[in-house]
Design a protein around this motif. Structure first.
Motif, short mmCIF file in Angstrom:
data_model
loop_
_atom_site.label_atom_id
_atom_site.label_comp_id
_atom_site.label_asym_id
_atom_site.label_seq_id
_atom_site.Cartn_x
_atom_site.Cartn_y
_atom_site.Cartn_z
N LEU A 1 0.83 -1.20 0.00
CA LEU A 1 0.00 0.00 0.00
C LEU A 1 0.87 1.26 0.00
CD1 LEU A 1 -2.64 -1.21 2.62
CD2 LEU A 1 -3.08 -0.81 0.19
N LEU A 48 1.06 4.25 -2.83
CA LEU A 48 0.90 5.64 -2.43
C LEU A 48 2.06 6.50 -2.90
CD1 LEU A 48 -0.46 5.43 1.24
CD2 LEU A 48 -1.44 6.82 -0.58
N LEU A 70 -5.69 2.69 1.64
CA LEU A 70 -4.60 3.59 1.28
C LEU A 70 -4.68 4.89 2.08
CD1 LEU A 70 -4.69 2.93 -2.55
CD2 LEU A 70 -2.68 2.59 -1.12
#
Length: 477
Positions: A355, A359, A399
């Motif tokens: 994640l 990002l 996220l």
């Protein structure tokens, strides 16, 4: 039909008086007339046609309106324009044209209203409203453009083969108008586009892309894309896309037609964004599937690394098509590269590390990436579609939670190259990049908090491992 109500703007009356004084006829032409008849909002640019030079009529009209109006003159073309109270008024002389086979630039000479209407691209653009005293407000429609508006068809005033061969850009314009207005292209005209598709090669890429981007910005760009494909225009400038067409079968295993899937994705994304470049990302998101398609006896059809391959194709496509090579291209390339990254994160066991990396890689374009991912869902099964979209929404929430905790979206390395050089008393070199990279990886893997004080301690530890001697301390803030 009397259209006096459509020409109530006081400038029209001033034009009529100026034309009378010059003893020249005057007419409103072009998109204004078409939009009036369709009941569409009026544009802020209006074309006025006269016989002879449009410059004299423009100057006389401007002087009557306000002596301080600046008239811009294009002497070579016999045209002029000025702005007045937020509207642009362009004055042109009626023309007749003849073409040579190797150019879309015609030989031009002065003509009558009828000559000018004959040279127009489509019947719906060949109508005029008279501004003359004897028939003020009368629609002059020799090619029955009003009927074509009612039938919702695009048709050329003259033989479409001649029209399209003379100026091949008109083929792109035909499809652009069909897409924007949700019209059909009349049968003979449609066939003529296919016959003359190769003539598009004499048109500059800039002009082609100007029309293509208007198609991409229409409410249903997928319709325009299908017309481009069926008329064989699309393959003239974007063959990488048309290579996606087709379904192959081996041992009972098939794959979807990735070209028509792409058209659906572009339509889907158009419902959620007016961004031209996000729509381009949807157009090219599967562009790498043609060169990566393979058949495996166990796995069936595969397209391994098609996102990576596709992203590498984006700069070449943009350069060839004379599209912007700056942030717009980089944005499309980035989204194509990341287009499949959120899919594995749907798994409940997706790690925070994965994640964080998404990002970091997506940065400010994260929401656009998920808009693309949702548009990529083209199943006709409503339950499946809702489940897939819910999965992506769940990933987006994950996220956001990770971002709130770790702040890794667009994070700047907490330790700079200058910090490393000062701490170990070294000059610029490869070791600095190594240390910075390992600090970044430690943060993304969750081994290290995105915090300067912790990062400085980690930097000293790495330096010791690499045999560097401590020289000086650096400020923690």
């Amino acid at each position: 039909m009397n259209l006096e109500e459509a020409i109530q703007h006081p400038v029209f009356e001033v034009i009529r008086e100026a034309a009378e004084q010059l003893e020249k006829p005057a007419y409103v032409v072009g998109g204004f007339v078409r939009d009036v008849l369709m009941g569409r909002p009026q544009k802020f640019d209006i074309d006025i046609l006269t016989e002879g030079s449009g410059i004299d009529l423009a100057k006389k009209t401007a002087k009557a309106l306000d002596k301080d109006i600046q008239v811009v003159v294009f002497k070579r073309f016999g045209t002029a324009m000025f702005s007045y109270k937020g509207m642009d008024w362009e004055f042109v002389g009626a023309r007749k044209e003849s073409y040579s086979p190797d150019s879309r630039k015609p030989a031009v000479e002065n003509g009558s209203l009828q000559d000018d209407q004959q040279r127009r691209d489509f019947t719906i653009n060949a109508m005029a409203i008279s501004l003359n005293a004897d028939n003020y407000g009368l629609l002059l429609d020799p090619f029955e453009g009003e009927k074509d508006l009612q039938k919702k068809i695009i048709r050329t005033p003259l033989d479409p083969n001649i029209t399209y061969s003379d100026d091949p850009l008109r083929m792109m314009r035909a499809i652009r108008f069909a897409a924007q207005l949700n019209f059909d292209i009349e049968h003979d005209s449609f066939v003529a586009i296919g016959k003359n598709a190769a003539r598009l090669d004499i048109v500059s890429r800039e002009r082609i892309m100007s029309e293509f981007n208007k198609i991409m910005l229409s409410d249903r760009p997928g319709y325009g894309l299908q017309l481009l494909h069926k008329t064989k225009l699309l393959e003239r400038f974007l063959p990488e896309l048309t290579r996606l067409q087709g379904v192959e079968e081996i041992e009972g295993n098939t794959h979807k037609d990735n070209l028509y899937h792409t058209f659906e994705v572009v339509d889907n994304i158009a419902e959620n964004t007016d961004s031209l470049w996000l729509r381009w990302a949807a157009l090219l998101h599967d562009i790498g599937k043609a060169p990566t398609k393979r058949y495996d006896e166990k796995a069936g059809w595969t397209f391994h690394s098609h996102e990576f391959v596709g992203s590498k194709m984006v700069p070449k496509i943009f350069r060839r098509l004379s599209l912007p090579m700056g942030p717009e291209m980089k944005y499309v390339k980035k989204l194509v590269h990341l287009s499949s990254r959120p899919i594995p994160l749907v798994d409940e066991e997706a790690t925070d590390s994965a994640l964080r990396r998404l990002l970091f890689d997506a940065g400010d374009d994260l929401e656009d990436l998920f808009t693309l991912c949702k548009a990529d869902i083209t199943t006709k099964n409503a339950q499946k579609q809702q489940r897939y979209k819910s999965n992506f929404n769940a990933v987006l929430e994950k996220l956001r939670d990770v971002e709130e905790r770790d702040q890794v979206r667009n994070f700047q390395p907490p330790v700079s190259g200058e910090d490393i050089m000062k701490c170990f008393g070294i000059k610029p070199g490869e070791v600095i990049g190594t240390i910075k990279s390992r600090i970044k990886e430690a943060i993304l893997e969750g081994e290290l908090v995105n915090d300067r004080e912790q990062a400085l301690e980690y930097m000293k530890k790495l330096g010791a491992e690499l045999g560097l001697e401590f020289a000086d301390d650096v400020p923690k803030k």
